[in-house]
Design a protein around this motif. Structure first.
Motif, mmCIF file in Angstrom:
data_model
loop_
_atom_site.group_PDB
_atom_site.id
_atom_site.type_symbol
_atom_site.label_atom_id
_atom_site.label_comp_id
_atom_site.label_asym_id
_atom_site.label_seq_id
_atom_site.Cartn_x
_atom_site.Cartn_y
_atom_site.Cartn_z
ATOM 1 N N LEU A 141 0.831 -1.210 0.000
ATOM 2 C CA LEU A 141 0.000 0.000 0.000
ATOM 3 C C LEU A 141 0.869 1.264 0.000
ATOM 4 N N ASN A 199 0.947 4.011 -1.603
ATOM 5 C CA ASN A 199 0.336 5.344 -1.660
ATOM 6 C C ASN A 199 -0.814 5.541 -0.676
ATOM 7 N N GLU A 200 -0.945 4.621 0.258
ATOM 8 C CA GLU A 200 -2.083 4.667 1.188
ATOM 9 C C GLU A 200 -2.146 5.989 1.956
ATOM 10 N N ASP A 201 -1.028 6.476 2.439
ATOM 11 C CA ASP A 201 -1.033 7.668 3.287
ATOM 12 C C ASP A 201 -1.059 8.977 2.500
ATOM 13 N N ARG A 250 -3.528 9.718 0.430
ATOM 14 C CA ARG A 250 -4.927 10.070 0.187
ATOM 15 C C ARG A 250 -5.397 11.124 1.180
ATOM 16 N N SER A 253 -9.706 8.928 3.974
ATOM 17 C CA SER A 253 -9.741 7.468 4.032
ATOM 18 C C SER A 253 -10.749 7.049 5.094
ATOM 19 N N ASP A 255 0.337 1.455 12.803
ATOM 20 C CA ASP A 255 -0.263 1.118 11.510
ATOM 21 C C ASP A 255 0.556 0.006 10.872
ATOM 22 N N TYR A 273 0.853 -2.138 7.411
ATOM 23 C CA TYR A 273 0.433 -2.103 6.013
ATOM 24 C C TYR A 273 0.495 -3.516 5.445
ATOM 25 N N PHE A 275 -5.005 -4.263 2.891
ATOM 26 C CA PHE A 275 -5.582 -3.223 3.756
ATOM 27 C C PHE A 275 -4.591 -2.856 4.854
ATOM 28 N N LYS A 276 -4.905 -1.766 5.553
ATOM 29 C CA LYS A 276 -4.088 -1.327 6.687
ATOM 30 C C LYS A 276 -4.770 -1.766 7.977
ATOM 31 N N GLN A 307 -8.619 -0.428 7.580
ATOM 32 C CA GLN A 307 -8.836 0.631 6.581
ATOM 33 C C GLN A 307 -8.378 0.171 5.202
#
Length: 237
Positions: A30, A32-34, A36, A39, A186, A188, A192-193, A237
């Protein structure tokens, strides 16, 4: 129970941290998860509530028998800065506490064993607004601390009940306000997170409703009764 809960959470987070910090694995899930702006997610959890009493007179403490409760809710996250997020985590928290009075509270009065105990059931709809401060991500691991304010509506409140302890009804207020502080990590994963976290909550306002009789053995020695508790949440998430 709270000490065991904190110890369990600390061991869990320590094991996860050790696995990530000393692992040679460099594949980042993930990526690029952070990045965004918004979320969403949900959480499941365990809660342990207590009461903190402030007394009017020097008398034996009212003991609180705690039982573990269940929590479930939603998560909304807004990215403010690279390592700072604003979180809204509305949830449902269900718990029961049992108050145990010393016999000295009933000196000169006729009482039964039932009078020495009061069950306080609480079903809080909890609305916390939290600031999350994270460290730099290491592989698939990122610890954080969180703090903020919250309000809650107690659906089990009997605030408007005309009966009081003389009829076996221990009354509590419906609207509560808290401050909160905690920590977590968190993780990863591939899809999902996953975020285990532990948080302490502390009431800002008094929750007890005094009995009609100013000399009531259940309430006359209580200046304030404030909720405090520990949440162990698992967020997806």
């Amino acid at each position: 129970m709270k000490k065991h809960l904190v110890l369990f959470a600390f061991i869990l987070l320590s094991q996860v941290a050790s696995a990530q910090l000393f692992s040679k694995e460099k594949i980042r899930n993930l990526e690029n998860e952070d990045k965004r702006l918004l979320s969403y997610g949900f959480f499941l959890g365990y809660n342990s509530y207590d009461f903190n009493f402030d007394y009017n007179f020097d008398q034996a403490d009212i003991l609180v028998g705690k039982t573990g409760g269940f929590s479930v809710g939603l998560v909304g996250n807004i990215r403010i800065l690279e390592y700072m997020d604003l979180r809204f985590e509305p949830g449902l928290y269900i718990t029961t506490r049992n108050l145990m009075y010393n016999e000295s509270y009933f000196n000169g009065l006729t009482y039964t064993d039932t009078d020495l105990e009061r069950e306080v059931k609480s079903t809080y709809v909890h609305f916390p607004l939290l600031m999350k401060f994270s460290t730099k991500r290491i592989n698939n691991f990122k610890p954080f601390v969180v703090a903020g304010l919250s309000t809650a509506i107690n659906l089990s409140s009997n605030e408007n009940n005309p009966d009081d302890n003389s009829s076996g009804q221990f009354r509590t207020k419906k609207n509560m306000f808290f401050y909160e502080i905690g920590f977590g990590v968190d993780l990863y994963l591939h899809y999902f997170k996953f975020t285990p976290s532990i948080r302490g909550v502390f009431a800002l306002n008094d929750e007890i409703i005094q009995d009609k009789d100013p000399n009531s053995p259940w309430t006359n020695n209580v200046n304030s009764m404030k909720t405090r508790g520990v949440f162990l949440n698992f967020t997806f998430q």
